[in-house]
Design a protein around this motif. Sequence first.
Motif, mmCIF file in Angstrom:
data_model
loop_
_atom_site.group_PDB
_atom_site.id
_atom_site.type_symbol
_atom_site.label_atom_id
_atom_site.label_comp_id
_atom_site.label_asym_id
_atom_site.label_seq_id
_atom_site.Cartn_x
_atom_site.Cartn_y
_atom_site.Cartn_z
ATOM 1 N N VAL A 41 -1.761 3.569 6.100
ATOM 2 C CA VAL A 41 -0.301 4.336 5.634
ATOM 3 C C VAL A 41 -0.243 5.654 6.294
ATOM 4 O O VAL A 41 -0.998 6.474 5.612
ATOM 5 N N ASP A 42 0.661 5.802 6.959
ATOM 6 C CA ASP A 42 0.764 7.125 7.682
ATOM 7 C C ASP A 42 1.869 7.852 6.505
ATOM 8 O O ASP A 42 2.592 7.334 6.157
ATOM 9 N N GLU A 95 -8.826 11.519 -5.728
ATOM 10 C CA GLU A 95 -9.973 10.813 -5.086
ATOM 11 C C GLU A 95 -9.270 9.567 -4.678
ATOM 12 O O GLU A 95 -9.696 9.160 -3.479
ATOM 13 N N LEU A 96 -8.490 8.570 -5.106
ATOM 14 C CA LEU A 96 -8.123 7.494 -4.809
ATOM 15 C C LEU A 96 -6.944 7.803 -3.466
ATOM 16 O O LEU A 96 -7.042 6.966 -2.563
ATOM 17 N N LEU A 97 -6.423 8.853 -3.448
ATOM 18 C CA LEU A 97 -5.414 8.969 -2.387
ATOM 19 C C LEU A 97 -6.168 9.063 -1.192
ATOM 20 O O LEU A 97 -5.759 9.026 0.211
ATOM 21 N N LYS A 98 -7.654 9.458 -1.049
ATOM 22 C CA LYS A 98 -8.476 9.576 -0.031
ATOM 23 C C LYS A 98 -9.112 8.486 0.476
ATOM 24 O O LYS A 98 -9.855 8.249 1.412
ATOM 25 N N LYS A 110 0.863 -1.355 0.070
ATOM 26 C CA LYS A 110 0.260 -0.070 0.141
ATOM 27 C C LYS A 110 1.068 1.279 -0.092
ATOM 28 O O LYS A 110 0.667 2.276 -0.628
ATOM 29 N N LYS A 111 1.956 1.149 0.823
ATOM 30 C CA LYS A 111 2.850 2.276 0.754
ATOM 31 C C LYS A 111 3.182 2.657 -0.625
ATOM 32 O O LYS A 111 3.393 3.711 -1.071
ATOM 33 N N TRP A 112 3.719 1.610 -1.298
ATOM 34 C CA TRP A 112 4.363 1.617 -2.671
ATOM 35 C C TRP A 112 3.231 2.563 -3.719
ATOM 36 O O TRP A 112 3.430 3.191 -4.431
ATOM 37 N N SER A 113 1.938 1.845 -3.310
ATOM 38 C CA SER A 113 1.005 2.126 -4.498
ATOM 39 C C SER A 113 0.360 3.515 -4.158
ATOM 40 O O SER A 113 0.269 4.373 -5.170
ATOM 41 N N LYS A 114 0.527 4.055 -2.722
ATOM 42 C CA LYS A 114 0.485 5.330 -2.579
ATOM 43 C C LYS A 114 1.331 6.411 -3.170
ATOM 44 O O LYS A 114 0.898 7.467 -3.517
ATOM 45 N N ASP A 124 8.564 10.256 2.066
ATOM 46 C CA ASP A 124 8.470 11.059 0.817
ATOM 47 C C ASP A 124 8.194 12.459 1.443
ATOM 48 O O ASP A 124 7.348 13.035 0.712
ATOM 49 N N GLN A 125 8.697 12.963 2.316
ATOM 50 C CA GLN A 125 8.701 14.438 2.585
ATOM 51 C C GLN A 125 9.139 15.338 1.641
ATOM 52 O O GLN A 125 10.287 15.005 1.152
#
Length: 296
Positions: free
Chosen positions: A288-289, A278-281, A131-135, A295-296
């Motif tokens: 995933v925090d 939309e998907l990011l929400k 999920k982290k990679w996907s985000k 990725d700051q």
Amino acid sequence: MMLSVNPGRSDRDSEAFVEVDPTGRYGRYRELLGSGAVKKVYRAFDQEEGIEVAWNQVKLRIFSDDPSMIDRLYSEVRLLRSLTNTSIISLYNVWLDQEHNTLNFITEVCTSGNLREYRKKHKQVSMKALKKWSKQILKGLNYLHSHEPCIIHRDLNCSNVFVNGNTGQVKIGDLGLAAIVGKNHEAHSVLGTPEFMAPELYDENYTELVDIYSFGLCVLEMVTMEIPYSECDNVARIYKKVSSGVKPQALNKVRDEDVKAFIERCIAQPGARPSAAELLKDPFFDEVDDDDENDQ
């Protein structure tokens, strides 16, 4: 008889540059990092910053009878130079080598290669990591799609996403087929990697939502470690299935219902397909925090 010390021995032990850019800042090594239909990518070194970089080299003679291809490569590079986002590969320098008839550009290098190879190498990956990679991929797409003008990648797949394995950072690369579209966000040429191409791409009338479809299939590949539509043995069969709405068989292997539903949202018909923003929400990313993502 006195033994003479062989001068420059240590210089020979260290790797020599095969080529240096016109400014003298970047040196190319012989080692190949990757090779595609159009370009070769070599390991290189930025002497000013003391960091390893990638030297991308395109032999232009291949396109001597296709000036439109050369124009497209130039536009990829010009485009890359203007982009600054932690989820997109950075471009540092570009020049044309008239003598050798090559287009060269220096980009950031991702230490662990592409996501397809990385995933094959590391089979035990938690859903949280996937999920982290996907985000991060979605954040890169959101940046491209909300760019002025809008940029459609058009060839997103796991071999065009690159990984820094020591930080868990993933970045979108290979913008060679990207289209810059105007206010209506429509593009009209058919190209991409067939297994990852949205059905409307074949109709030659589509928007940036084709990247969301490809992204959904990237998530599917990450989860199942199988290239979508690998049950088809040629492009015509893939096209037939995609255009008639038949989903890839790999989707049946996804056991987690939330993951399956998320992929299905991404590969829905264009009218029902959400944007990257939309998907990011989506609740899919609740665990995933952002601080967690490097990725700051």
